[in-house]
Design an enzyme around this catalytic site. Structure first.
Site, PDB file in Angstrom:
ATOM      1  N   GLY A 198     -17.327   1.473  -0.029  1.00  0.00           N
ATOM      2  CA  GLY A 198     -15.893   1.240  -0.174  1.00  0.00           C
ATOM      3  C   GLY A 198     -15.419  -0.046   0.479  1.00  0.00           C
ATOM      4  N   THR A 207       0.845  -1.196   0.000  1.00  0.00           N
ATOM      5  CA  THR A 207       0.000   0.000   0.000  1.00  0.00           C
ATOM      6  C   THR A 207       0.877   1.241   0.000  1.00  0.00           C
ATOM      7  OG1 THR A 207      -1.932   1.032   1.012  1.00  0.00           O
ATOM      8  CG2 THR A 207      -0.390   0.006   2.537  1.00  0.00           C
ATOM      9  N   THR A 262      -7.204  18.730  -9.704  1.00  0.00           N
ATOM     10  CA  THR A 262      -6.025  19.141 -10.470  1.00  0.00           C
ATOM     11  C   THR A 262      -6.174  18.550 -11.875  1.00  0.00           C
ATOM     12  OG1 THR A 262      -4.783  18.930  -8.423  1.00  0.00           O
ATOM     13  CG2 THR A 262      -3.492  19.203 -10.436  1.00  0.00           C
ATOM     14  N   GLY A 313      -5.850   9.995  -8.530  1.00  0.00           N
ATOM     15  CA  GLY A 313      -4.736   9.499  -7.725  1.00  0.00           C
ATOM     16  C   GLY A 313      -4.542   8.011  -7.940  1.00  0.00           C
ATOM     17  N   GLY A 314      -3.843   7.372  -7.003  1.00  0.00           N
ATOM     18  CA  GLY A 314      -3.498   5.963  -7.153  1.00  0.00           C
ATOM     19  C   GLY A 314      -4.722   5.071  -7.313  1.00  0.00           C
ATOM     20  N   LYS A 340       3.356   1.528  -3.825  1.00  0.00           N
ATOM     21  CA  LYS A 340       2.703   0.800  -4.924  1.00  0.00           C
ATOM     22  C   LYS A 340       3.451   0.897  -6.255  1.00  0.00           C
ATOM     23  CE  LYS A 340      -2.076   0.539  -3.467  1.00  0.00           C
ATOM     24  NZ  LYS A 340      -3.465   0.777  -3.875  1.00  0.00           N
ATOM     25  N   ASP A 356      -6.678  -3.788  -7.581  1.00  0.00           N
ATOM     26  CA  ASP A 356      -7.619  -2.685  -7.319  1.00  0.00           C
ATOM     27  C   ASP A 356      -8.708  -2.615  -8.389  1.00  0.00           C
ATOM     28  OD1 ASP A 356      -6.409  -1.805  -4.973  1.00  0.00           O
ATOM     29  OD2 ASP A 356      -5.016  -0.494  -6.036  1.00  0.00           O
TER      30      ASP A 356
HETATM   31  P1  ATR Z   1      -5.507   7.541  -3.476  1.00  0.00           P
HETATM   32  O1  ATR Z   1      -4.419   6.541  -3.549  1.00  0.00           O
HETATM   33  O2  ATR Z   1      -6.530   7.261  -2.412  1.00  0.00           O
HETATM   34  O3  ATR Z   1      -6.140   7.777  -4.808  1.00  0.00           O
HETATM   35  P2  ATR Z   1      -4.131  10.052  -3.774  1.00  0.00           P
HETATM   36  O4  ATR Z   1      -3.245   9.469  -4.825  1.00  0.00           O
HETATM   37  O5  ATR Z   1      -3.509  10.952  -2.753  1.00  0.00           O
HETATM   38  O6  ATR Z   1      -4.842   8.900  -2.960  1.00  0.00           O
HETATM   39  O7  ATR Z   1      -5.338  10.813  -4.501  1.00  0.00           O
HETATM   40  C1  ATR Z   1      -6.303  11.529  -3.820  1.00  0.00           C
HETATM   41  C2  ATR Z   1      -7.351  12.050  -4.817  1.00  0.00           C
HETATM   42  O8  ATR Z   1      -8.334  12.793  -4.078  1.00  0.00           O
HETATM   43  C3  ATR Z   1      -6.771  13.012  -5.842  1.00  0.00           C
HETATM   44  O9  ATR Z   1      -7.478  12.864  -7.052  1.00  0.00           O
HETATM   45  C4  ATR Z   1      -7.053  14.385  -5.217  1.00  0.00           C
HETATM   46  O10 ATR Z   1      -7.153  15.446  -6.124  1.00  0.00           O
HETATM   47  P3  ATR Z   1      -5.820  16.272  -6.580  1.00  0.00           P
HETATM   48  O11 ATR Z   1      -5.170  15.445  -7.625  1.00  0.00           O
HETATM   49  O12 ATR Z   1      -6.336  17.565  -7.083  1.00  0.00           O
HETATM   50  O13 ATR Z   1      -4.985  16.427  -5.336  1.00  0.00           O
HETATM   51  C5  ATR Z   1      -8.414  14.121  -4.620  1.00  0.00           C
HETATM   52  N1  ATR Z   1      -8.741  15.054  -3.531  1.00  0.00           N
HETATM   53  C6  ATR Z   1      -8.226  15.075  -2.283  1.00  0.00           C
HETATM   54  N2  ATR Z   1      -8.798  16.078  -1.558  1.00  0.00           N
HETATM   55  C7  ATR Z   1      -9.685  16.701  -2.378  1.00  0.00           C
HETATM   56  C8  ATR Z   1     -10.597  17.789  -2.222  1.00  0.00           C
HETATM   57  N3  ATR Z   1     -10.717  18.454  -1.061  1.00  0.00           N
HETATM   58  N4  ATR Z   1     -11.374  18.130  -3.283  1.00  0.00           N
HETATM   59  C9  ATR Z   1     -11.282  17.464  -4.461  1.00  0.00           C
HETATM   60  N5  ATR Z   1     -10.437  16.422  -4.672  1.00  0.00           N
HETATM   61  C10 ATR Z   1      -9.652  16.043  -3.652  1.00  0.00           C
END
Ligand code: ATR
Length: 291
Positions: free
Chosen positions: A251, A67, A156, A133-134, A71, A107
């Protein structure tokens, strides 16, 4: 659980890992099928990853879950990658096959099976996924092969676009994928005719359970809403979706199904999904009850 000189060891590596539900889920599965395996957890710092992977070979650990934050970083230390892990550039499961370490990612298949378990077939469906994200990466690669269209919305935008480009490059023209910034306007347009909405952001996760990534006005009763967040089990997004009659998938189901796929890779035995689900649910409910 009887541990002997023959007991096989599987382990989770990551940082942090203390609150992981995987030991509960996997040990319940081993016990229920009377398999001589045990699952433990190792907190491995990024700087120690290489030594930890060498240790897997030296100690004859039979399988790993991997994790955050390892990863992707683990890939150079493995001997082989299965096709999905290679495509997505992400590994959450390792099989030690007589000293050869083979990386997999479960996943995507976990998300697919969580949907199927709820009676939802994503084939030919319009899917909107939030986050890049991941978690979104593995799921998006898998679902892009099944959906009629996959729309990735991320805060983003550059990350959503990079993910879309990577999927297109790997799957070619048959992947119908678009990327957009996560905004109310885009949600309103894209959810108007979507079949499945997946939240792969961390919005709504404890301690921010009052937050939701999608205002209720954009949800529809004929939408399937799948939230990867499992603490709380019923997120605000799922609660609001349910209240207007939408079908919801939580989830925990995803967590159990990706764990079930890992279990099958290590043991070659069909995973007892219901046993795993029950064990995970008991812990979550105890945590939510504050016990
Ligand atoms: P994971 O492995 O759980 O996907 P991660 O790689 O840190 O964790 O990704 C988190 C995701 O949640 C990202 O898409 C992030 O958006 P950004 O790429 O813009 O950072 C999104 N995320 C986290 N907080 C957020 C918020 N307050 N509003 C919208 N998107 C959010």
């Amino acid at each position: 659980m009887k541990i002997s000189g023959r007991t096989k060891v599987c382990a989770l590596i990551g940082d942090p890992v203390e609150h992981s539900l995987s030991p509960i889920i996997q040990n319940a599965a081993f016990r229920s099928l009377d398999l001589d395996y045990v699952y433990v957890v190792f907190n491995v710092k990024s700087g120690d990853l290489r030594e930890a992977v060498y240790g897997v070979k030296a100690l004859g650990i039979c399988g790993l879950n991997v994790t955050m934050p390892h990863k992707t970083a683990i890939i150079p230390y493995l001997d082989e990658l299965d096709e999905t892990a290679r495509k997505t550039g992400s590994v959450n499961t390792v099989l030690n096959n007589n000293g050869r370490l083979i990386g997999y990612t479960t996943d995507g298949v976990g998300a697919l099976n969580a949907l199927k378990h709820a009676g939802v077939d994503p084939s030919g469906k319009r899917i909107v996924i939030l986050g890049a994200g991941g978690a979104s990466r593995s799921i998006s690669f898998t679902l892009a092969e099944h959906a009629s269209e996959l729309v990735i919305l991320n805060r983003t935008f550059s990350k959503a676009k990079a993910l879309k480009d990577a999927i297109r490059k790997t799957l070619g023209e048959r992947a119908k994928v678009r990327a957009l910034p996560l905004s109310d306007e885009n949600l309103s347009v894209e959810l108007a005719d979507a079949d499945i909405l997946i939240n792969a952001t961390s919005v709504g996760m404890k301690p921010n359970e009052n937050e939701t990534p999608v205002k209720q006005i954009y949800l529809r009763g004929d939408l399937v809403v799948f939230d990867l967040v499992y603490e709380p089990l019923e997120t605000r997004l799922l609660r609001e979706a349910k209240s207007i009659g939408a079908k919801v998938v939580d989830g925990l189901s995803m967590l159990v199904h990706q764990g079930a796929a890992s279990f099958e890779i290590w043991t070659g035995v069909k995973a007892p999904v219901n046993v795993m689900m029950k064990a995970a649910l008991e812990v979550i409910q105890r945590r939510e009850g504050g016990v």
